[in-house]
Enzyme design. Structure first.
Site, PDB file in Angstrom:
ATOM      1  N   HIS A 131    -108.173  14.729 -26.102  1.00 16.31           N
ATOM      2  CA  HIS A 131    -107.321  15.844 -26.510  1.00 16.31           C
ATOM      3  C   HIS A 131    -107.374  16.887 -25.385  1.00 16.31           C
ATOM      4  O   HIS A 131    -108.392  17.008 -24.693  1.00 16.31           O
ATOM      5  CB  HIS A 131    -107.906  16.421 -27.801  1.00 16.31           C
ATOM      6  CG  HIS A 131    -107.094  17.462 -28.482  1.00 16.31           C
ATOM      7  ND1 HIS A 131    -107.079  18.776 -28.072  1.00 16.31           N
ATOM      8  CD2 HIS A 131    -106.277  17.396 -29.564  1.00 16.31           C
ATOM      9  CE1 HIS A 131    -106.283  19.463 -28.889  1.00 16.31           C
ATOM     10  NE2 HIS A 131    -105.796  18.655 -29.794  1.00 16.31           N
ATOM     11  N   ASP A 208    -116.776  15.144 -28.811  1.00 21.98           N
ATOM     12  CA  ASP A 208    -115.713  15.838 -29.544  1.00 21.98           C
ATOM     13  C   ASP A 208    -115.546  15.121 -30.884  1.00 21.98           C
ATOM     14  O   ASP A 208    -114.959  14.036 -30.955  1.00 21.98           O
ATOM     15  CB  ASP A 208    -114.430  15.794 -28.703  1.00 21.98           C
ATOM     16  CG  ASP A 208    -113.203  16.319 -29.470  1.00 21.98           C
ATOM     17  OD1 ASP A 208    -113.333  16.622 -30.675  1.00 21.98           O
ATOM     18  OD2 ASP A 208    -112.130  16.404 -28.853  1.00 21.98           O
ATOM     19  N   GLN A 211    -112.098  14.600 -34.953  1.00 26.03           N
ATOM     20  CA  GLN A 211    -111.488  13.613 -35.859  1.00 26.03           C
ATOM     21  C   GLN A 211    -112.523  12.753 -36.577  1.00 26.03           C
ATOM     22  O   GLN A 211    -112.188  12.069 -37.537  1.00 26.03           O
ATOM     23  CB  GLN A 211    -110.540  12.688 -35.074  1.00 26.03           C
ATOM     24  CG  GLN A 211    -109.330  13.388 -34.498  1.00 26.03           C
ATOM     25  CD  GLN A 211    -108.392  13.935 -35.575  1.00 26.03           C
ATOM     26  OE1 GLN A 211    -108.355  13.447 -36.704  1.00 26.03           O
ATOM     27  NE2 GLN A 211    -107.636  14.963 -35.240  1.00 26.03           N
ATOM     28  N   LYS A 234    -110.223  20.313 -40.521  1.00 25.10           N
ATOM     29  CA  LYS A 234    -109.912  18.876 -40.611  1.00 25.10           C
ATOM     30  C   LYS A 234    -110.807  18.186 -41.642  1.00 25.10           C
ATOM     31  O   LYS A 234    -110.780  16.973 -41.807  1.00 25.10           O
ATOM     32  CB  LYS A 234    -110.057  18.227 -39.236  1.00 25.10           C
ATOM     33  CG  LYS A 234    -109.014  18.751 -38.232  1.00 25.10           C
ATOM     34  CD  LYS A 234    -109.135  18.070 -36.907  1.00 25.10           C
ATOM     35  CE  LYS A 234    -108.460  18.818 -35.775  1.00 25.10           C
ATOM     36  NZ  LYS A 234    -107.034  18.588 -35.670  1.00 25.10           N
ATOM     37  N   CYS A 372    -101.133  16.673 -28.175  1.00 27.06           N
ATOM     38  CA  CYS A 372    -102.082  17.335 -27.261  1.00 27.06           C
ATOM     39  C   CYS A 372    -102.892  16.306 -26.483  1.00 27.06           C
ATOM     40  O   CYS A 372    -104.089  16.489 -26.243  1.00 27.06           O
ATOM     41  CB  CYS A 372    -103.007  18.295 -27.995  1.00 27.06           C
ATOM     42  SG  CYS A 372    -102.154  19.660 -28.743  1.00 27.06           S
TER      43      CYS A 372
HETATM   44  N1  PMP Z   1    -110.162  17.296 -30.253  1.00 25.65           N
HETATM   45  C1  PMP Z   1    -109.488  16.441 -31.039  1.00 25.65           C
HETATM   46  C2  PMP Z   1    -109.739  14.976 -30.926  1.00 25.65           C
HETATM   47  C3  PMP Z   1    -108.570  16.929 -31.970  1.00 25.65           C
HETATM   48  O1  PMP Z   1    -107.913  16.086 -32.766  1.00 25.65           O
HETATM   49  C4  PMP Z   1    -108.362  18.325 -32.062  1.00 25.65           C
HETATM   50  C5  PMP Z   1    -107.351  18.892 -33.031  1.00 25.65           C
HETATM   51  N2  PMP Z   1    -106.120  18.249 -33.021  1.00 25.65           N
HETATM   52  C6  PMP Z   1    -109.097  19.163 -31.218  1.00 25.65           C
HETATM   53  C7  PMP Z   1    -109.985  18.612 -30.327  1.00 25.65           C
HETATM   54  C8  PMP Z   1    -108.938  20.649 -31.276  1.00 25.65           C
HETATM   55  O2  PMP Z   1    -109.330  21.132 -32.520  1.00 25.65           O
HETATM   56  P1  PMP Z   1    -109.033  22.650 -32.937  1.00 25.65           P
HETATM   57  O3  PMP Z   1    -107.565  22.846 -32.724  1.00 25.65           O
HETATM   58  O4  PMP Z   1    -109.418  22.716 -34.373  1.00 25.65           O
HETATM   59  O5  PMP Z   1    -109.843  23.517 -32.043  1.00 25.65           O
END
Ligand code: PMP
Length: 414
Positions: A131, A208, A211, A234, A372
């Site tokens: 991401h 990270d 998910q 999430k 993203c």
């Molecule tokens: N890493 C991953 C794999 C994600 O799916 C996300 C959220 N889509 C993020 C980081 C960022 O999370 P947040 O927007 O809650 O900071």
């Protein structure tokens, strides 16, 4: 004597759905079918109630007050830290830092640990399926420090090529920062094995978990990661709350991220001494209400049981794969052997955004675009995908509606 236990094996999804008021909504005259859970999950009534309860009964700033409201709010806020500690198997509550989300947690590490420890020529390893939140902070750091960002490639199924990872590791590797579960593909990465190899090379590892935390059993002590980041929103919890887990000795060695508020012990104009963990990293008034409500979300998950939720979501994923593949011109992006809860797809001659709009007209919420993860889209030479992602409240009937909606979209767009 034979005693047969009558613990239900499957979920009572009908009962679970009743706990989510938003699922009663209609969108464009049809019942909402919410399949955008990888972006954010919906919230059960008990989480919403926990926020209302706090503001109604004991709203106060925490840590500093000695009056009753401040004490009640502080105790409730701090209790979430204990619940999170147990939820992810951390060694101590000092290792749990509240942030505003995964993104801030990763940035915290990049700005503190990173700026202290990364030097010119050092190497940071990430992967092709990250991401942007796990790319950009390291890119900024590498540019500033003249360090090198290396990227583990992936195969056509959307799995990391681990042989290439092995080749990248070396004495220059200072950090490996890797996604546990890909938000765009659903791939589950073998993080434990990767962490062992990184540690053998002398590198620190950040995972990270944005998910993974909602689906997989997380035990950071067993995983042996140095940092783990995830977001409450999430996990059926509120937005604006994240967690950074860090090993105590590492957190202690790191400079603070932001200055002000609770992160100090003593301030004079000559010198400031910093507070102990975890407060050293929690400057300013935190998101008190939402941290408090986060533990209600964790208890919601635990009251059902992650294993049961996983089984349910696995069934949904398999059904989605089976039915979507019957649609002419539809291609699933990401077919990793170890995969959970996300199905990304493209349809020939149809832009993902148009698919999203047509589905929304039928009350179906999916995400479309690059998720993203633009470098990942580049890897598959596509501008984006449509993505359906599942949670505990989704049903096979909803997937049938998705399939019907897609068949209709194919006719309109082809
Ligand atoms: N890493 C991953 C794999 C994600 O799916 C996300 C959220 N889509 C993020 C980081 C960022 O999370 P947040 O927007 O809650 O900071």
């Amino acid at each position: 004597m034979n005693i047969s236990l009558t613990i239900p094996k499957t979920l009572d999804v009908t009962a679970i759905r009743k706990e989510f008021p938003i699922l009663n909504r209609e969108i464009k005259g049809r019942p909402l079918i919410y399949l955008d859970n990888a972006a954010t999950t919906q919230k059960p009534q008990q989480v919403i109630d926990a926020i209302v309860h706090y503001y109604t009964n004991y709203n106060a700033n925490i840590h500093r007050g000695i009056h009753t409201l401040a004490e009640e709010a502080t105790a409730d806020f701090e209790q979430t830290r204990d619940v999170v500690k147990t939820f992810i198997g951390a060694g101590s509550r000092e290792e749990i830092i509240f942030t505003k989300g995964t993104t801030e947690s990763i940035n915290l590490v990049a700005y503190t640990w990173g700026r202290k420890n990364i030097r010119a020529g050092d190497e940071i390893i990430i992967s092709n399926m990250e991401h942007h939140s796990n790319i950009v902070p390291w890119q900024i750091l590498c540019e500033e420090k003249e360090a090198i960002l290396k990227v583990i490639p992936i195969n056509d199924a959307g799995e990391l090529i681990l042989d290439e990872y092995e080749k990248m590791l070396g004495s220059k590797t200072k950090l490996v920062s890797i996604v546990h579960v890909s938000n765009a593909l659903g791939t589950v990465n073998p993080v434990k094995q990767m962490i062992t190899r990184a540690h053998e090379a002398g590198a620190v590892v950040m995972v990270d978990g944005a998910q993974s935390a909602v689906h997989l059993d997380i035990d950071v002590s067993d995983m042996d990661c140095d940092f783990f980041a995830f977001s409450a929103h999430k996990l059926y919890g509120p937005t604006g709350v994240g967690v950074l887990y860090g090993k105590k000795e590492l957190l202690e060695s790191m400079p603070p991220f932001q200055g002000g508020g609770e992160m100090i012990k003593e301030v004079t104009f000559n010198k400031t001494t910093f507070n102990d963990l975890p407060y050293k990293f929690e400057a300013g008034t935190p998101n008190i209400a939402d941290v408090i409500a986060f533990k209600t979300a964790i208890r919601f998950i635990e009251s059902i049981g992650k294993e049961k939720i996983r089984e349910h979501e696995k069934e949904l994923l398999e059904y989605a794969h089976q039915e979507l593949e019957k649609i002419p011109g539809l291609h699933i992006i990401g077919k990793a052997r170890d995969k959970i809860s996300v199905v990304s797809f493209i349809i020939e001659k149809a832009h993902p955004q148009d698919i999203g709009i047509l589905l929304d007209n039928r009350g179906i919420a999916v995400r479309t675009g690059h998720h993203c993860a633009q470098p990942l889209m580049d890897r598959f030479s596509i501008p984006g995908t449509a993505r359906a992602s599942f949670a505990v409240y989704n049903t096979k009937d909803e997937l049938d509606e998705l399939v019907n909606g897609l068949k209709r979209a194919v006719k309109i767009l082809a």
